[in-house]
Write a protein that holds these residues in place. Structure first.
Motif, PDB file in Angstrom:
ATOM      1  N   LEU A  35       0.831  -1.208   0.000  1.00 35.19           N
ATOM      2  CA  LEU A  35       0.000   0.000   0.000  1.00 35.19           C
ATOM      3  C   LEU A  35       0.863   1.255   0.000  1.00 35.19           C
ATOM      4  CD1 LEU A  35      -2.787  -1.070   2.541  1.00 35.19           C
ATOM      5  CD2 LEU A  35      -2.976  -0.870   0.052  1.00 35.19           C
ATOM      6  N   THR A  36       2.015   1.191   0.669  1.00 34.30           N
ATOM      7  CA  THR A  36       2.939   2.331   0.651  1.00 34.30           C
ATOM      8  C   THR A  36       3.468   2.578  -0.758  1.00 34.30           C
ATOM      9  OG1 THR A  36       3.620   1.872   2.934  1.00 34.30           O
ATOM     10  CG2 THR A  36       5.099   3.226   1.608  1.00 34.30           C
ATOM     11  N   LEU A  37       3.798   1.510  -1.474  1.00 34.64           N
ATOM     12  CA  LEU A  37       4.236   1.645  -2.867  1.00 34.64           C
ATOM     13  C   LEU A  37       3.115   2.212  -3.734  1.00 34.64           C
ATOM     14  CD1 LEU A  37       6.149  -1.753  -3.300  1.00 34.64           C
ATOM     15  CD2 LEU A  37       7.141   0.516  -2.958  1.00 34.64           C
ATOM     16  N   SER A  38       1.887   1.813  -3.464  1.00 32.25           N
ATOM     17  CA  SER A  38       0.740   2.316  -4.235  1.00 32.25           C
ATOM     18  C   SER A  38       0.567   3.813  -4.026  1.00 32.25           C
ATOM     19  CB  SER A  38      -0.540   1.579  -3.816  1.00 32.25           C
ATOM     20  OG  SER A  38      -0.410   0.191  -4.027  1.00 32.25           O
ATOM     21  N   ILE A  39       0.715   4.255  -2.780  1.00 40.02           N
ATOM     22  CA  ILE A  39       0.595   5.689  -2.487  1.00 40.02           C
ATOM     23  C   ILE A  39       1.679   6.480  -3.221  1.00 40.02           C
ATOM     24  CG2 ILE A  39       0.814   7.411  -0.650  1.00 40.02           C
ATOM     25  CD1 ILE A  39      -0.481   5.349   1.229  1.00 40.02           C
ATOM     26  N   ALA A  40       2.903   5.921  -3.239  1.00 34.22           N
ATOM     27  CA  ALA A  40       4.005   6.590  -3.949  1.00 34.22           C
ATOM     28  C   ALA A  40       3.717   6.662  -5.438  1.00 34.22           C
ATOM     29  CB  ALA A  40       5.313   5.836  -3.696  1.00 34.22           C
ATOM     30  N   ALA A  41       3.127   5.611  -5.998  1.00 33.60           N
ATOM     31  CA  ALA A  41       2.825   5.588  -7.437  1.00 33.60           C
ATOM     32  C   ALA A  41       1.706   6.556  -7.793  1.00 33.60           C
ATOM     33  CB  ALA A  41       2.454   4.165  -7.855  1.00 33.60           C
ATOM     34  N   ILE A  42       0.745   6.733  -6.884  1.00 35.20           N
ATOM     35  CA  ILE A  42      -0.412   7.593  -7.158  1.00 35.20           C
ATOM     36  C   ILE A  42      -0.054   9.071  -7.024  1.00 35.20           C
ATOM     37  CG2 ILE A  42      -2.693   8.257  -6.264  1.00 35.20           C
ATOM     38  CD1 ILE A  42      -3.117   5.329  -5.515  1.00 35.20           C
ATOM     39  N   ALA A  43       0.950   9.400  -6.204  1.00 31.70           N
ATOM     40  CA  ALA A  43       1.274  10.798  -5.885  1.00 31.70           C
ATOM     41  C   ALA A  43       1.391  11.707  -7.108  1.00 31.70           C
ATOM     42  CB  ALA A  43       2.540  10.856  -5.036  1.00 31.70           C
ATOM     43  N   VAL A  70     -12.911  15.850 -13.878  1.00 33.54           N
ATOM     44  CA  VAL A  70     -13.243  16.134 -12.474  1.00 33.54           C
ATOM     45  C   VAL A  70     -13.705  14.862 -11.769  1.00 33.54           C
ATOM     46  CG1 VAL A  70     -14.856  17.343 -10.949  1.00 33.54           C
ATOM     47  CG2 VAL A  70     -13.768  18.569 -12.839  1.00 33.54           C
ATOM     48  N   LEU A  71     -14.585  14.091 -12.445  1.00 40.04           N
ATOM     49  CA  LEU A  71     -15.058  12.832 -11.866  1.00 40.04           C
ATOM     50  C   LEU A  71     -13.895  11.844 -11.674  1.00 40.04           C
ATOM     51  CD1 LEU A  71     -18.394  12.312 -13.860  1.00 40.04           C
ATOM     52  CD2 LEU A  71     -18.144  12.987 -11.459  1.00 40.04           C
ATOM     53  N   LEU A  72     -12.990  11.823 -12.642  1.00 38.67           N
ATOM     54  CA  LEU A  72     -11.833  10.931 -12.540  1.00 38.67           C
ATOM     55  C   LEU A  72     -10.954  11.316 -11.349  1.00 38.67           C
ATOM     56  CD1 LEU A  72     -10.135   8.637 -13.693  1.00 38.67           C
ATOM     57  CD2 LEU A  72      -9.039  10.290 -15.234  1.00 38.67           C
ATOM     58  N   MET A  73     -10.771  12.628 -11.140  1.00 43.57           N
ATOM     59  CA  MET A  73      -9.949  13.083 -10.012  1.00 43.57           C
ATOM     60  C   MET A  73     -10.627  12.799  -8.674  1.00 43.57           C
ATOM     61  SD  MET A  73      -8.005  16.582 -11.194  1.00 43.57           S
ATOM     62  CE  MET A  73      -9.287  17.303 -12.221  1.00 43.57           C
ATOM     63  N   ILE A  74     -11.967  12.884  -8.640  1.00 42.79           N
ATOM     64  CA  ILE A  74     -12.698  12.552  -7.407  1.00 42.79           C
ATOM     65  C   ILE A  74     -12.531  11.067  -7.073  1.00 42.79           C
ATOM     66  CG2 ILE A  74     -15.002  12.324  -6.394  1.00 42.79           C
ATOM     67  CD1 ILE A  74     -15.779  14.892  -7.877  1.00 42.79           C
ATOM     68  N   VAL A  75     -12.658  10.227  -8.112  1.00 46.42           N
ATOM     69  CA  VAL A  75     -12.477   8.785  -7.912  1.00 46.42           C
ATOM     70  C   VAL A  75     -11.049   8.491  -7.429  1.00 46.42           C
ATOM     71  CG1 VAL A  75     -12.353   6.553  -9.078  1.00 46.42           C
ATOM     72  CG2 VAL A  75     -14.253   8.114  -9.566  1.00 46.42           C
ATOM     73  N   LEU A  76     -10.079   9.179  -8.069  1.00 46.37           N
ATOM     74  CA  LEU A  76      -8.688   8.990  -7.672  1.00 46.37           C
ATOM     75  C   LEU A  76      -8.471   9.415  -6.221  1.00 46.37           C
ATOM     76  CD1 LEU A  76      -5.733   8.341  -8.501  1.00 46.37           C
ATOM     77  CD2 LEU A  76      -5.510  10.780  -9.095  1.00 46.37           C
ATOM     78  N   LEU A  77      -9.086  10.537  -5.841  1.00 50.68           N
ATOM     79  CA  LEU A  77      -8.936  11.031  -4.471  1.00 50.68           C
ATOM     80  C   LEU A  77      -9.535  10.058  -3.467  1.00 50.68           C
ATOM     81  CD1 LEU A  77      -8.017  13.328  -2.632  1.00 50.68           C
ATOM     82  CD2 LEU A  77     -10.250  14.411  -2.973  1.00 50.68           C
ATOM     83  N   LEU A  78     -10.725   9.522  -3.791  1.00 46.66           N
ATOM     84  CA  LEU A  78     -11.364   8.544  -2.903  1.00 46.66           C
ATOM     85  C   LEU A  78     -10.515   7.273  -2.801  1.00 46.66           C
ATOM     86  CD1 LEU A  78     -15.098   8.909  -3.990  1.00 46.66           C
ATOM     87  CD2 LEU A  78     -14.068   9.694  -1.849  1.00 46.66           C
ATOM     88  N   PHE A  79      -9.999   6.830  -3.942  1.00 49.75           N
ATOM     89  CA  PHE A  79      -9.147   5.630  -3.965  1.00 49.75           C
ATOM     90  C   PHE A  79      -7.901   5.852  -3.111  1.00 49.75           C
ATOM     91  CE2 PHE A  79      -5.840   3.046  -6.203  1.00 49.75           C
ATOM     92  CZ  PHE A  79      -6.334   1.800  -5.826  1.00 49.75           C
ATOM     93  N   GLN A  80      -7.300   7.040  -3.247  1.00 49.57           N
ATOM     94  CA  GLN A  80      -6.098   7.362  -2.479  1.00 49.57           C
ATOM     95  C   GLN A  80      -6.405   7.424  -0.981  1.00 49.57           C
ATOM     96  OE1 GLN A  80      -4.225  11.002  -3.735  1.00 49.57           O
ATOM     97  NE2 GLN A  80      -2.357  10.629  -2.575  1.00 49.57           N
ATOM     98  N   THR A  81      -7.585   7.950  -0.642  1.00 52.12           N
ATOM     99  CA  THR A  81      -7.999   8.037   0.763  1.00 52.12           C
ATOM    100  C   THR A  81      -8.153   6.650   1.378  1.00 52.12           C
ATOM    101  OG1 THR A  81      -9.150  10.132   0.344  1.00 52.12           O
ATOM    102  CG2 THR A  81      -9.747   8.924   2.348  1.00 52.12           C
ATOM    103  N   VAL A  82      -8.783   5.749   0.637  1.00 50.55           N
ATOM    104  CA  VAL A  82      -8.987   4.389   1.129  1.00 50.55           C
ATOM    105  C   VAL A  82      -7.641   3.686   1.338  1.00 50.55           C
ATOM    106  CG1 VAL A  82      -9.896   2.102   0.544  1.00 50.55           C
ATOM    107  CG2 VAL A  82     -11.290   4.143   0.136  1.00 50.55           C
ATOM    108  N   ILE A  83      -6.750   3.839   0.358  1.00 51.37           N
ATOM    109  CA  ILE A  83      -5.427   3.222   0.477  1.00 51.37           C
ATOM    110  C   ILE A  83      -4.667   3.788   1.676  1.00 51.37           C
ATOM    111  CG2 ILE A  83      -3.153   3.017  -0.610  1.00 51.37           C
ATOM    112  CD1 ILE A  83      -4.512   2.823  -3.284  1.00 51.37           C
TER     113      ILE A  83
END
Length: 597
Positions: A35-43, A70-83
């Motif tokens: 999950l730490t690697l995923s957060i680094a990749a999403i940054a 905008v919808l894509l960024m919201i989804v990305l933000l939610l995904f990042q929050t969950v991770i």
């Protein structure tokens, strides 16, 4: 006291040892790292999406495409929050699981250390090791090692994306980076010293509090409250100053990072604006790079702090493993557990000194000198002598709390070192003058939470020693909470509970440190009857302060500065007209009745 500097800055062997405690939790560690690697990749993704939004949709007034982004960024933000949620939860869970296991190991190790270790180690220091130092190890997982890996990968990912998009803008941003590296190194070294001083002061505070709260009665008896308050105030001021110094370094470092970050953004805006006017880059790229700068400097700023978190975890680990590596445990090489132990005790030419080294102690360092005696099954041996004569040392040796220097101690002809240690101690019940009771129920203080000892057995033993009546008068009876050290009970009541404790364990050997010297006459008679009940059919050793309590002993030994001066029955020793007779006359003369020796 000087700062306690321990351990290397980054001791990989020590880190490997800490990580070994994470082995039972491999799945948690694996998912934490993943999950730490995923957060680094999403940054770097969000700034890149904003760049596309500006250059391809806002610039061309594409409302439909803008909505999709905008919808894509919201989804990305939610995904990042969950991770981020699961990563934070798992790393903290991993850290707490590790220190739970480590704390159990530390406690188990401490309880098996020889008494001489506690003679020279403050209890408050051990509390610091077992509590706050262990918490710093949890930070290695929750805020240290895994976070450092994540932040480092985030920095590399962002720099990689920036170089891919525009290497010129990237180099402009990185111009102030050497200044940041120097500032980070200076901060890291300064905060290391400050944190070590903080840990030292915490240990001093814990030691002071433990000793003075335990000894608050003495402080109040002698009206020392104001003087002890001044001492604590001085220690507390040192602790405060150490924390202020560490905070001062932070107050300098973080603004410096902000200034360097602002300098990078300023250079970026200057060079980026020129590049936009020259149609070398798009406006979206410059906006994305401004976001990259913020994303880049945030983990870099945190890295310095997290390296120090890791470092303090390593300092804590070093201190804890020093406790675990202490070779002060009693050697338990014995295997024998005789079924029909009689309890016959023999000391043969025993020499003992608290100086446990390879070198022979000096003459004045011997506590026991060439002591020899035997106690047959069911007999009672009494030890008398002035304070420091070696009476308590004899008991400690029999329980193997300390090892003898020369000679042999045996039970039923078996060297006590050949008996399994727990078995040996289970056969010896020691009732001390200073009774220790835990903050727990009377039942648990008697059974010591041994599930094999039933309440019915406890009640039967209480009736035997004459304590059942007073226990039943307490609120809750055997479930009455005696509070810390038995504070809610009288000295005599606490002593009777210790007799019940000895009786329910049904030992072969009974050791008594005179129990009637600090109680009233009525309670003394009750305790004396309890002692007679306890001693019936058991081999007994009695440390006697009042000679009136040992006149019926089968054998009395008079100790003087570790040497056996006389041995015999009460009447035999009186006829010798020696040491014992002098002690007897001192106690029973008109001016010395009931004096203790």
């Amino acid at each position: 006291m000087a700062s306690e500097v321990t351990g290397k800055t980054y001791d990989w062997g020590l880190l490997k040892r800490v990580m070994s405690y994470a082995t039972p939790y491999k799945s948690k560690f694996f998912w934490s790292v993943l999950l730490t690697l995923s957060i680094a990749a999403i940054a770097p993704v969000r700034p890149f999406l904003i760049q596309i939004t500006l250059d391809k949709f806002i610039f061309f007034n594409d409302a439909s495409g803008l909505l999709q982004m905008v919808l894509l960024m919201i989804v990305l933000l939610l995904f990042q929050t969950v991770i981020q949620y699961f990563q934070t939860f798992l790393t903290n869970s991993l850290g707490q699981s590790v220190i739970k296991d480590l704390r159990m190991d530390v406690f188990n190790h401490i309880t098996k250390l020889r008494l001489k270790y506690f003679d020279k180690t403050p209890i408050g220091q051990l509390i610091t090791r077992t509590v706050s130092d262990l918490e710093t190890i949890a930070d290695i997982f929750s805020e240290g090692l895994i976070s450092i890996i994540g932040d480092s990968l985030t920095v590399l990912a962002i720099i990689g994306v920036m170089l891919y998009q525009d290497w010129r803008l990237t180099l402009i941003i990185l111009i102030p980076m050497p200044f940041l590296m120097v500032a980070t190194y200076v901060f890291k070294e300064a905060i290391k010293v400050a944190f070590q001083e903080v840990r030292t002061q915490i240990s001093l505070i814990n030691t002071f509090l433990q000793e003075h709260i335990s000894g608050v009665t003495i402080i109040q008896y002698f009206a020392r409250e104001d003087q002890e308050f001044k001492k604590f105030n001085h220690i507390n001021e040192l602790h405060r100053d150490a924390h202020i110094r560490s905070n001062w370094y932070y107050s300098i470092f973080f603004p410096v990072v902000e200034i360097i970050s602002a300098l990078s953004i300023g250079l970026l805006v200057w060079y980026g604006s020129k590049s936009i006017l020259n149609n070398q880059v798009s406006p979206g790229v410059v906006v994305a790079f401004i976001m990259y700068v913020n994303l880049l400097f945030t983990p870099i700023r945190q890295l310095a702090d997290k390296f120090n978190t890791l470092q303090m975890g390593m300092v804590g680990a070093d201190r804890i493993f020093k406790v675990l590596d202490t070779k002060e445990q009693t050697l338990n090489a014995g295997k024998l557990k005789p079924i029909n132990l009689k309890g016959e005790i023999a000391f043969k030419n025993v020499w003992f000194s608290y100086k446990q080294t390879d070198e022979m102690p000096n003459d004045d360092e011997w506590i026991l000198k060439d002591i020899s005696f035997e106690v047959k099954e069911g007999e009672t041996l009494a030890l008398v002598g002035a304070t420091g004569a070696g009476k308590s040392s004899t008991i400690n040796i029999l329980n193997r709390f300390y090892e003898i220097s020369k000679g042999e101690v045996s039970i039923d002809g078996i060297n006590i070192s050949d008996l399994e240690l727990n078995f040996l101690r289970s056969q010896i019940a020691t009732v001390l003058q200073d009774v220790f009771l835990f903050s727990d129920t009377i039942q648990n203080n008697i059974s010591l939470n041994n599930p094999d000892i039933t309440l019915e057995e406890i009640i039967a033993a209480a009736k035997d020693v004459g304590a059942h009546e007073f226990i039943m008068q307490l609120p809750g009876g055997y479930q009455y909470d005696v509070q810390e050290r038995g504070a809610t009970l009288s000295v005599g009541q606490a002593q009777l509970i210790s007799f019940i404790r000895a009786l329910v364990y049904n030992p072969k050997i009974l050791v008594l440190d005179e129990a009637t010297s600090s109680v009233d006459t009525e309670t003394e008679e009750l305790i004396q009857r309890a002692i007679e009940k306890l001693m019936t059919g058991r081999t007994s050793i009695v440390i006697a302060h009042r000679l009136s309590t040992i006149q019926n002993a089968d054998r009395i030994i008079v100790l003087e500065k570790g040497e056996m001066m006389e041995m015999g029955t009460h009447q035999e020793l009186l006829k010798l007209n020696g040491y014992y007779k002098k002690l007897y006359d001192l106690q029973f003369s008109s001016g010395g009745i009931n004096k203790e020796v």
